[in-house]
Write a protein that holds these residues in place. Structure first.
Motif, short mmCIF file in Angstrom:
data_model
loop_
_atom_site.label_atom_id
_atom_site.label_comp_id
_atom_site.label_asym_id
_atom_site.label_seq_id
_atom_site.Cartn_x
_atom_site.Cartn_y
_atom_site.Cartn_z
N ALA A 8 0.98 -0.90 0.00
CA ALA A 8 -0.20 0.43 0.24
C ALA A 8 0.98 1.29 0.28
O ALA A 8 0.43 2.68 -0.41
N GLU A 9 2.19 1.51 0.72
CA GLU A 9 2.67 2.46 1.17
C GLU A 9 3.72 2.18 -0.77
O GLU A 9 3.87 3.73 -1.11
N ILE A 10 4.35 1.33 -1.28
CA ILE A 10 4.72 1.50 -2.62
C ILE A 10 4.04 1.83 -3.58
O ILE A 10 3.81 3.37 -4.57
N LYS A 36 11.46 -0.22 4.21
CA LYS A 36 11.28 -1.16 3.85
C LYS A 36 10.62 -0.12 2.17
O LYS A 36 11.19 -1.09 1.10
N ASN A 37 11.16 1.24 2.51
CA ASN A 37 11.21 1.90 1.15
C ASN A 37 11.15 3.13 1.26
O ASN A 37 11.71 3.67 2.14
N ASN A 38 10.70 3.73 -0.30
CA ASN A 38 10.93 5.37 0.02
C ASN A 38 10.64 6.25 0.68
O ASN A 38 11.19 7.36 1.82
N LEU A 39 9.57 6.19 1.57
CA LEU A 39 8.79 6.61 2.46
C LEU A 39 9.19 7.10 3.84
O LEU A 39 9.05 7.11 4.29
N GLN A 40 9.25 4.98 3.77
CA GLN A 40 10.06 4.85 5.63
C GLN A 40 11.51 5.31 5.31
O GLN A 40 11.73 5.86 5.96
#
Length: 347
Positions: free
Chosen positions: A270-272, A314-318
């Motif tokens: 969902a974040e990706i 785990k991703n750019n937002l994190q």
């Protein structure tokens, strides 16, 4: 299958002579020869025996000498002794967070991997297939996102390669400027109405041939060269900016692809998807705040042997949240230089 099984020998009751005869008669690699010769020997255990013997899986079984066969048999026999004596070590081997293999025996071939031990093989199997199912389900659900990233990457890569080619084509602009400059300098000595002329290049002290348009005067030819130079210069400047933007986009897409490879939950996906939407790769759709909160994903969390909390995005937002909100001046920050990947914070 019954016929094939009947031809195999009992690995717990074999001799060095029988082992050498069976293995050396196979016209395959050593690994395959082992599991084709004996019952209960899986390709994984066959690889383990080869690894312990410092032999390659694909070494031709019918080409090795008697000393090598004896060496291989020793490691085979020692592993079978663990089975006979009940020296089992049920475990799951993880490649990162994803389960890679399971075994009832200790596998040296995976010494560099993360391992989780169990009291019995049943618990190991239940955990292995449960974890494997999670990754299979997430991988299946991420296919649409992977396709979006793949299509965007292909499109951007083609654009980037074309921009590089076009920039290379502008390399001749300095030559055009030089032609204009030399024509201007030697205009008084060049006879008009010709298709070319030769003048001294005072930078290299060599004669240089310059093409001319015989319908124009020398000064006009010089001006034409300067105009072409100016046009290519503007093109080169614009392409240089575009190339930087395209490279940044490729790096961004590669980082998202990396995020997809380590996603372990629907919240991660969902974040990706949110990042892809904010970047314009996916058409935005209204999502309820309740749903967004319910799908909140958290970074990986580990505790070091010294008791320090370690967080892995785990991703750019994190990654951004860890770096700019979670971390403070007393923490340690890690990231692989010039590569897509996680930001790591040691509190």
């Amino acid at each position: 299958h019954k016929n094939e099984t009947a031809e195999k020998a009992d690995p717990l009751n074999t001799t060095a002579e029988e082992f050498a005869t069976l293995v050396s008669s196979k016209h395959t690699g050593l690994q395959k020869a082992l599991y084709q010769s004996y019952n209960g020997i899986s390709p994984l255990i066959a690889s383990e025996i080869c690894y312990r013997s410092s032999l390659d899986n694909d070494t031709a079984a019918n080409s090795i000498d008697s000393d090598t066969l004896s060496h291989l048999y020793n490691h085979f026999s020692w592993l079978m002794d663990d089975v006979k004596e009940g020296n089992f070590s049920p475990c799951i081997i993880y490649n990162g967070k994803e389960p890679e293999e399971f075994s009832s025996l200790k596998l040296k071939i995976f010494d560099s991997y993360t391992k989780k031990d169990f009291d019995n093989i049943s618990d190991a199997l239940r955990t292995y297939y449960a974890d494997k199912e999670i990754y299979s389900r997430i991988r299946q659900k991420s296919q649409d996102l992977r396709k979006v990233v793949s299509n965007a990457t292909d499109r951007t890569r083609r654009k980037y390669d074309l921009q590089l080619k076009q920039l290379k084509d502008t390399e001749k602009m300095d030559s055009l400027r030089l032609c204009g400059e030399l024509l201007k300098a030697y205009a008084y000595s060049i006879e008009p109405g010709k298709k070319s002329c030769e003048v001294l290049n005072y930078y290299t002290n060599e004669m240089m041939k310059i093409s001319l348009d015989e319908t124009y005067g020398i000064q006009e030819n010089s001006q034409k060269y300067f105009e072409k130079y100016s046009k290519l210069k503007r093109t080169a400047e614009a392409l240089s900016r575009q190339i930087v933007n395209s490279k940044e986009e490729l790096d961004h897409l590669e980082s998202i692809e990396n995020s997809l490879s380590i996603a372990v939950s629907e919240a991660d996906l969902a974040e990706i998807k949110r990042e892809l939407t904010e970047s314009g790769y996916i058409k935005a759709h209204a999502l309820s705040k309740k749903k967004t909160r319910a799908q909140k994903s958290k970074p990986f969390h580990y505790i070091s042997s010294d008791g320090f909390d370690m967080y892995v995005g785990k991703n750019n937002l994190q990654n951004d949240e860890l770096t700019f909100k979670v971390a403070n001046g007393g923490d340690w920050w890690f990231h692989a230089k010039e590569m897509p990947g996680s930001h790591v914070i040691v509190k």
